[in-house]
Design a protein around this motif. Structure first.
Motif, short mmCIF file in Angstrom:
data_model
loop_
_atom_site.label_atom_id
_atom_site.label_comp_id
_atom_site.label_asym_id
_atom_site.label_seq_id
_atom_site.Cartn_x
_atom_site.Cartn_y
_atom_site.Cartn_z
N ILE A 172 0.84 -1.20 0.00
CA ILE A 172 0.00 0.00 0.00
C ILE A 172 0.87 1.25 0.00
CG2 ILE A 172 -1.72 1.29 1.33
CD1 ILE A 172 -2.76 -1.40 2.37
N ASP A 173 1.94 1.22 0.80
CA ASP A 173 2.86 2.35 0.86
C ASP A 173 3.52 2.59 -0.50
OD1 ASP A 173 4.25 4.44 2.22
OD2 ASP A 173 6.01 3.13 2.37
N SER A 193 5.43 5.31 -3.60
CA SER A 193 6.54 4.66 -4.32
C SER A 193 7.70 4.34 -3.38
CB SER A 193 7.02 5.56 -5.48
OG SER A 193 5.99 5.75 -6.41
N SER A 194 7.37 3.89 -2.19
CA SER A 194 8.40 3.54 -1.20
C SER A 194 9.04 2.20 -1.57
CB SER A 194 7.79 3.47 0.20
OG SER A 194 8.72 2.98 1.13
N TRP A 195 10.33 2.08 -1.23
CA TRP A 195 11.07 0.86 -1.53
C TRP A 195 11.07 -0.12 -0.36
CZ3 TRP A 195 12.13 -0.20 -6.34
CH2 TRP A 195 12.24 0.86 -7.26
N ALA A 246 10.39 -6.05 2.44
CA ALA A 246 9.32 -6.94 2.93
C ALA A 246 9.24 -8.20 2.08
CB ALA A 246 7.98 -6.21 2.91
N PHE A 247 9.45 -8.07 0.78
CA PHE A 247 9.39 -9.23 -0.09
C PHE A 247 10.55 -10.19 0.19
CE2 PHE A 247 10.34 -11.37 -4.17
CZ PHE A 247 9.12 -11.99 -4.37
N VAL A 248 11.73 -9.65 0.42
CA VAL A 248 12.89 -10.49 0.75
C VAL A 248 12.66 -11.22 2.06
CG1 VAL A 248 15.34 -10.45 1.35
CG2 VAL A 248 14.52 -9.10 -0.57
N MET A 249 12.11 -10.54 3.06
CA MET A 249 11.83 -11.18 4.35
C MET A 249 10.78 -12.28 4.19
SD MET A 249 13.85 -9.93 6.53
CE MET A 249 13.09 -10.67 7.98
#
Length: 265
Positions: free
Chosen positions: A37-38, A43-45, A50-53
């Motif tokens: 959502i962020d 356009s936050s990275w 979060a995807f890697v975690m």
């Protein structure tokens, strides 16, 4: 009477050991959705972190499952039956989850109110052409279901080279579907805030896209297990329940395409 220790290990049911990974996965998944959502708004990275975690959590949890299944022999026939029942009930809950979106869609589309201009789609909304990217995505998911079925039957026949090719093709089609959906969102003429149509459209298709992403991750784990030789013609519960989930995602997309893209547009 106290039984000898060795008799506790002869029971056919799977005894779950304490594990932190379910809690971690729930926490990371929640953080992933917030980061998504962020990203859409600012356009936050944070989404990449979060995807890697999320990937790392799935990796360590699947590592423990593979260890207790292949090396410890904890997944007996009775345990596999319970796993199938668990996946069946989970998919049943997902059916009602998406049923809520279809209920909302037909509630407003069959009887348009004054807020939508008494028409559907609402005034000012230009729906996406159903026979462009949506039709291509439909063909991709249907093809992925065929390739996954081919992979499953190859495992049943102990043809692991063909099963490996089938799972790689399925993963490729799933990733291609996700990339096309991202492109579709970028080219959309309306957004989430554009009336009821925009909200229902992006909620339904967005959650379906998230399920495709989760299903692709499951298939990647299955592909790694096929490559490592963890499956046999009589012991491949991970592949079987993952294929159930993927076919469910395919069926949901068919309803989304027919109802929201085609009929609703």
């Amino acid at each position: 009477m106290i039984l000898p220790p060795f008799q506790f290990n002869t029971q056919p049911f799977h005894l779950v050991e304490e594990s932190p990974w379910p809690f971690y996965l729930g926490t990371v998944s929640f953080f992933f959705l917030l980061s998504l959502i962020d990203y859409f708004w600012f356009s936050s990275w944070n989404l990449i972190f979060a995807f890697v975690m999320l990937i790392l959590t799935l990796k360590v949890w699947s590592r423990d499952i593979i260890r207790e299944s292949v090396f410890l022999g904890g997944h007996s026939a009775e345990a596999e039956t319970n796993f199938k029942w668990g996946m069946g009930w989970f998919i049943s809950s997902e059916v009602f989850f998406f049923l809520a979106f279809f209920w909302a869609f037909f509630h407003f589309s069959l009887v348009p109110n004054i807020e939508t201009g008494n028409v559907w789609p609402p005034i000012g909304i230009s729906p996406m052409a159903p026979f462009a990217i949506p039709l291509l995505n439909t063909m991709l998911l249907l093809s992925s279901g065929i390739s996954l079925t081919w992979c499953h039957h190859s495992v049943l026949q102990a043809d692991f080279s063909s099963s490996m090719f089938g799972i790689i093709l399925t993963i490729f089609l799933g990733v291609y579907f996700t990339l096309l959906q991202i492109f579709e969102y970028q080219e959309s003429f309306f957004c989430f805030n554009d009336s009821l149509y925009g909200s229902i459209f992006f909620l339904a298709t967005g959650f379906h896209g998230f399920h495709v992403l989760m299903g692709t991750m499951l298939l990647v784990i299955v592909g790694i297990r096929i490559w490592q030789g963890n499956f046999s013609p009589t012991h491949h519960i991970g592949l079987e329940v993952s294929s159930w989930y993927w076919h469910f995602v395919d069926v949901v997309w068919l309803f989304l395409f027919c109802c929201i893209y085609w009929w609703g547009g």
